[in-house]
Design a protein around this motif. Structure first.
Motif, PDB file in Angstrom:
ATOM      1  N   THR A  49     -11.438 -23.179 -21.769  1.00  0.00           N
ATOM      2  CA  THR A  49     -12.611 -22.786 -20.985  1.00  0.00           C
ATOM      3  C   THR A  49     -13.686 -22.207 -21.897  1.00  0.00           C
ATOM      4  O   THR A  49     -14.874 -22.505 -21.746  1.00  0.00           O
ATOM      5  N   GLU A  90     -14.352 -24.225 -13.628  1.00  0.00           N
ATOM      6  CA  GLU A  90     -13.063 -24.086 -12.955  1.00  0.00           C
ATOM      7  C   GLU A  90     -13.234 -23.665 -11.491  1.00  0.00           C
ATOM      8  O   GLU A  90     -12.504 -24.110 -10.626  1.00  0.00           O
ATOM      9  N   ASP A 156     -13.686 -28.580 -15.991  1.00  0.00           N
ATOM     10  CA  ASP A 156     -12.636 -27.634 -16.354  1.00  0.00           C
ATOM     11  C   ASP A 156     -11.557 -27.618 -15.267  1.00  0.00           C
ATOM     12  O   ASP A 156     -11.839 -27.225 -14.132  1.00  0.00           O
ATOM     13  N   GLU A 157     -10.367 -28.076 -15.608  1.00  0.00           N
ATOM     14  CA  GLU A 157      -9.224 -28.035 -14.693  1.00  0.00           C
ATOM     15  C   GLU A 157      -9.567 -28.629 -13.330  1.00  0.00           C
ATOM     16  O   GLU A 157      -9.324 -28.033 -12.293  1.00  0.00           O
TER      17      GLU A 157
HETATM   18 MG   LIG Z   1      -9.342 -22.218 -18.659  1.00  0.00          MG
END
Ligand SMILES: [Mg+2]
Ligand SMILES: Nc1ncnc2c1ncn2[C@@H]1O[C@H](COP(=O)(O)OP(=O)(O)OP(=O)(O)O)[C@@H](O)[C@H]1O
Length: 238
Positions: A49, A90, A156-157
């Motif tokens: 991240t 995220e 992100d994710e």
């Molecule tokens: Mg992360």
């Protein structure tokens, strides 16, 4: 998938960044080409991240530089977005109190294009985004990002906590975008799913890139990569 020979659209050169005097990610060299899906893998806390935030302009580099479309930049995120960088963080970056449609209208792209990319959202356009399921929220954030016709998409994710079918759907949309020339940098927990769609992969360990290769090379070493670099226990005790 084999390598894509497009121009480099996003690059880090010797990039170090963090939240205080000590950098969390160190001397990163990475690149993403137009039409290429690159995945950034690493255990919890490895600095994935942090890397995306530094590339997005949310963290200033303490060393090195970020190049967007071949130009060195120190611009803030909103300026990088205008220049063609889309970032799905995220937390998905949607406005929970606004409707699906209002969220799409606040994006840089045409809402109709977003709805064409993710027709599943059409029946949900009047629903408050906070009431959408996790998968629907993620479809909204990805559709909004892609509708802005970015040159580069960073996620992100994307698949965190989502059912395999939804993950498949999101990755399909991202593959289609890459097919049209978008360069994609994917941070993923679902390593196998990520390596299936990616052309190349980087593995980050304690803030340093330790492996870089084609997705098939990394897939062939998956057992070693998982046991040595991707388990949180390793990260914490290393
Ligand atoms: Mg992360
Ligand atoms: N705002 C912050 N202030 C200080 N340290 C932070 C901050 N955010 C993250 N860190 C630290 O930086 C390191 C890398 O965190 P980062 O969130 O980049 O890891 P990650 O690879 O994304 O992990 P995860 O898979 O859990 O999301 C960790 O040690 C984390 O504790």
């Amino acid at each position: 998938m084999s390598a894509v020979p497009g121009p480099v659209v996003l690059e880090a050169r010797g990039l170090s960044a963090g939240y205080g005097p000590i950098p969390v990610v160190k001397a990163l060299d990475l690149s993403v080409r137009a039409g290429e899906i690159v995945t950034l893998l690493g255990a919890n806390g490895a600095g994935k991240t942090t890397t995306l935030m530094a590339l997005a302009g949310l963290l200033p580099p303490s060393q090195g530089e970020v190049l967007l479309l071949g130009r060195s930049t120190r611009a803030a995120l909103h300026e990088r977005s205008r220049a063609g960088l889309a970032y799905v963080p995220e937390q998905r970056g949607i406005f929970r109190n606004l409707s699906t449609m209002e969220n799409l209208r606040l994006g840089r792209g045409d809402p109709e294009l977003a709805l064409n990319l993710m027709p599943e959202l059409r029946p949900l356009i009047h629903r408050r985004a906070g009431l959408l399921s996790g998968g629907e929220q993620q479809m909204l954030s990805v559709a909004r990002a892609l509708a802005s016709r970015p040159a580069v998409l960073m996620c992100d994710e994307l698949s965190l906590g989502l059912a395999p079918l939804i993950v498949h759907r999101l990755l399909q949309a991202i593959q289609a975008a890459a097919g049209q020339g978008v360069g994609v940098l994917l941070v993923e927990q679902h390593v196998r799913a990520a390596l299936q769609v990616a052309h190349r992969a980087y593995v980050l360990r304690r803030g340093t890139l330790v492996i870089s290769g084609s997705a098939s090379e990394v897939r062939a070493r998956l057992d070693e990569v998982e046991s040595s670099y991707l388990s949180s226990a390793t990260e914490a005790s290393a």
